[in-house]
Design a protein around this motif. Structure first.
Motif, PDB file in Angstrom:
ATOM      1  N   GLY A  35       5.439   3.707  30.728  1.00  0.00           N
ATOM      2  CA  GLY A  35       6.834   3.544  31.099  1.00  0.00           C
ATOM      3  C   GLY A  35       7.696   4.570  30.391  1.00  0.00           C
ATOM      4  N   ALA A  36       8.970   4.604  30.746  1.00  0.00           N
ATOM      5  CA  ALA A  36       9.880   5.565  30.131  1.00  0.00           C
ATOM      6  C   ALA A  36      11.279   4.980  30.048  1.00  0.00           C
ATOM      7  CB  ALA A  36       9.895   6.873  30.931  1.00  0.00           C
ATOM      8  N   LEU A  37      11.951   5.309  28.946  1.00  0.00           N
ATOM      9  CA  LEU A  37      13.301   4.829  28.683  1.00  0.00           C
ATOM     10  C   LEU A  37      14.136   6.026  28.256  1.00  0.00           C
ATOM     11  CD1 LEU A  37      14.982   2.123  28.327  1.00  0.00           C
ATOM     12  CD2 LEU A  37      14.335   2.253  25.917  1.00  0.00           C
ATOM     13  N   LEU A  38      15.281   6.205  28.887  1.00  0.00           N
ATOM     14  CA  LEU A  38      16.158   7.333  28.574  1.00  0.00           C
ATOM     15  C   LEU A  38      17.504   6.812  28.102  1.00  0.00           C
ATOM     16  CD1 LEU A  38      16.939  10.385  28.678  1.00  0.00           C
ATOM     17  CD2 LEU A  38      17.623   9.995  31.070  1.00  0.00           C
ATOM     18  N   ILE A  39      17.936   7.268  26.911  1.00  0.00           N
ATOM     19  CA  ILE A  39      19.281   6.985  26.416  1.00  0.00           C
ATOM     20  C   ILE A  39      20.066   8.287  26.508  1.00  0.00           C
ATOM     21  CG2 ILE A  39      20.656   6.277  24.427  1.00  0.00           C
ATOM     22  CD1 ILE A  39      18.297   4.617  23.473  1.00  0.00           C
ATOM     23  N   THR A  40      21.130   8.280  27.301  1.00  0.00           N
ATOM     24  CA  THR A  40      21.861   9.522  27.541  1.00  0.00           C
ATOM     25  C   THR A  40      23.361   9.243  27.579  1.00  0.00           C
ATOM     26  OG1 THR A  40      22.095  11.402  29.064  1.00  0.00           O
ATOM     27  CG2 THR A  40      21.609   9.257  30.051  1.00  0.00           C
ATOM     28  N   PRO A  41      24.183  10.171  27.072  1.00  0.00           N
ATOM     29  CA  PRO A  41      25.639   9.964  27.089  1.00  0.00           C
ATOM     30  C   PRO A  41      26.245  10.100  28.480  1.00  0.00           C
ATOM     31  CG  PRO A  41      25.095  12.092  26.110  1.00  0.00           C
ATOM     32  CD  PRO A  41      23.797  11.362  26.308  1.00  0.00           C
ATOM     33  N   ASP A  42      25.546  10.732  29.417  1.00  0.00           N
ATOM     34  CA  ASP A  42      26.070  10.940  30.766  1.00  0.00           C
ATOM     35  C   ASP A  42      25.077  10.405  31.791  1.00  0.00           C
ATOM     36  OD1 ASP A  42      27.352  11.713  33.039  1.00  0.00           O
ATOM     37  OD2 ASP A  42      26.975  13.863  32.797  1.00  0.00           O
ATOM     38  N   VAL A  43      25.347   9.207  32.309  1.00  0.00           N
ATOM     39  CA  VAL A  43      24.420   8.604  33.273  1.00  0.00           C
ATOM     40  C   VAL A  43      24.774   8.973  34.709  1.00  0.00           C
ATOM     41  CG1 VAL A  43      23.906   6.665  31.750  1.00  0.00           C
ATOM     42  CG2 VAL A  43      25.772   6.473  33.411  1.00  0.00           C
ATOM     43  N   ASN A  44      25.878   9.683  34.901  1.00  0.00           N
ATOM     44  CA  ASN A  44      26.327  10.016  36.254  1.00  0.00           C
ATOM     45  C   ASN A  44      26.017  11.452  36.651  1.00  0.00           C
ATOM     46  OD1 ASN A  44      27.527   7.420  36.834  1.00  0.00           O
ATOM     47  ND2 ASN A  44      29.168   7.972  35.401  1.00  0.00           N
ATOM     48  N   THR A  45      25.150  12.089  35.925  1.00  0.00           N
ATOM     49  CA  THR A  45      24.771  13.457  36.256  1.00  0.00           C
ATOM     50  C   THR A  45      23.924  13.500  37.520  1.00  0.00           C
ATOM     51  OG1 THR A  45      23.432  15.338  35.497  1.00  0.00           O
ATOM     52  CG2 THR A  45      22.838  13.195  34.653  1.00  0.00           C
TER      53      THR A  45
END
Length: 454
Positions: free
Chosen positions: A243-253
């Motif tokens: 599985g994979a988990l992404l924490i990012t400041p911009d989810v609307n890219t």
């Protein structure tokens, strides 16, 4: 040519070295080598097409509990001997492996007077250790034996002394020190905005005099925030599906194609509620204790019932957080990744990374700080599809953190540090400490940190 592959013999030597450092007496080193060789070859077997996993303690059955506590817990472990000890062989281990389980039961192994290893029986009540190790309990409990061994997968053997991980043999690699990137590291710095938002939210729900201390509460609730993130990764790891988990400041890219878009903030709100309730409960408890000691005023029934209500709310809140962790982890079983913002709000799952631009560099960080002198160049094409897509995104979007969990359970963390794309392997997720060079514990001695909160 000298082989770089590590064997059960190397693991045994590492364990013996640690026992000597602690000034603990133990059987001949050849017996310890035989022990780990038998464990390793047993782990390569299957039983009814399933991998053989088991757990054991190396403990003298003639003195199983050399220094019992004066007031033992009701759920403390006990030794249950076999009527007839069983020879410690690969075939016997394979047959009875399923009667051990880290949550409850471990085998007791020790040599007889002729130095032949035997399985003498079982110890029960291992539940609290399992919960503490996986960050879902706050109290350390006493552990039996000289050391403890867990077979976690084919060729994967972990060795503990109490709550300290001594070493791990992973197929052919001997690991003595996992990387605690959640303590101080570039990854920890990127998580700081979410942690700070959490702390400010907690403080906003409390009177000024409740949030006291010189950073103690900040550190306590920071660790709880990080523990929840680790518990999600541990839960994904247990699925053995990857599985994979992404924490990012911009989810609307546009670089993220979110197939199933949601706005799930319950992890953030339940963590905040838990912290506020804990602080209020402890504050009221301290007031009542002072009143009781001063004997100036009786405790009112309203105060008493308020304290009981806090305790009830904390139990319910713990169950809520457990449920949220399951919810988030299960989303990773859908093809694609789960994307979160910096506050750990889930913004979607089944997410596809759209950018096709490959990173211009990739480095394996061999320490938690990604020190330049300790970096190793890595090959982008060496990794699978899930890893490569996460690398592309994190290289293009600095400030993002990608967690990729392989089917074999390996967790890798990816982020960009300066102009370099970093990947960390062998991440410390469970709550254990590594053996301290300054610390010596006598077998059976009570550790004064046995009630450490996480």
């Amino acid at each position: 040519m000298i082989s770089k592959n590590k064997t059960p013999k190397h693991l045994a030597e590492s364990v013996c070295a640690e026992l000597r450092k602690r000034h603990l007496s133990f059987p001949d080193e050849k017996i310890i080598i035989d022990l780990f060789e038998t464990i390793y070859f047993s782990s390569l077997k299957t039983e009814e097409s399933e991998p053989v996993k088991f757990h054991m303690v190396f403990m003298d059955p003639s003195v199983p509990d050399p220094k019992p506590p004066r007031n033992a817990r009701k759920d403390r472990w006990s030794f249950i001997p076999f009527a007839d000890p069983i020879p410690f062989t690969v075939s016997n281990l394979v047959k009875i492996a399923k009667s051990s389980e880290l949550r409850t039961t471990s085998f007791v192994v020790w040599p007889d007077k002729d130095d032949a290893l035997l399985i003498w029986g079982l110890v029960d009540q291992q539940n609290l250790f399992h919960k503490f190790l996986n960050r879902s309990a706050e109290i350390k409990t006493e552990r039996p034996g000289l050391f403890q061994v867990s077979v976690e997968a084919i060729g994967v053997i972990e060795v503990y002394m109490r709550y300290e991980k001594v070493a791990e043999l992973r197929i052919h690699e001997l690991i003595r020190n996992s990387l605690d990137i959640f303590r101080e590291s570039p990854v920890r710095e990127l998580l700081a905005p979410g942690i700070e938002t959490h702390l400010q939210a907690v403080k906003s729900h409390l009177a000024d005099d409740m949030y006291y201390g010189d950073g103690h509460l900040d550190e306590l609730h920071t660790q709880q925030w990080l523990s929840v993130l680790c518990r999600i990764l541990l839960r994904i790891q247990k699925f053995k599906k990857g599985g994979a988990l992404l924490i990012t400041p911009d989810v609307n890219t546009p670089d993220l194609n979110i197939k199933y878009r949601i706005d799930y903030s319950r992890l953030r709100t339940s963590l905040m509620t838990n912290a506020v309730t804990k602080i209020k409960s402890e504050y009221l408890e301290n007031i009542l204790l002072e009143l009781s000691e001063a004997k100036e005023k009786e405790i009112s029934s309203q105060q008493f019932y308020q304290l009981r209500k806090f305790e009830k709310d904390l139990r319910a809140n713990k169950n809520e957080i457990d449920g949220v962790i399951w919810f988030v982890a299960i989303l990773t079983r859908v093809d694609g990744l789960v994307v979160m913002d910096q506050n750990l709000d889930v913004q979607g799952y089944g997410v596809e990374i759209m950018t096709s631009q490959e990173p211009s560099n990739l480095y394996l960080a061999t320490d938690r700080m990604a020190t330049t002198a300790k970096l190793k160049p890595a090959s982008y094409n060496h990794f699978g599809t899930r890893h490569r897509s996460m690398m592309r995104y994190c290289f293009r979007h600095p400030g993002s953190i990608g967690f990729v969990i392989s089917q074999d359970g390996e967790v890798r963390v990816i982020t960009k540090v300066g102009e370099r794309l970093m990947i960390w392997e062998n991440i410390k997720l469970k709550y254990y400490s590594y053996a301290s060079k300054k610390k010596t514990i006598t077998h059976g001695e009570t550790d004064p940190t046995d009630k450490t909160k996480v």
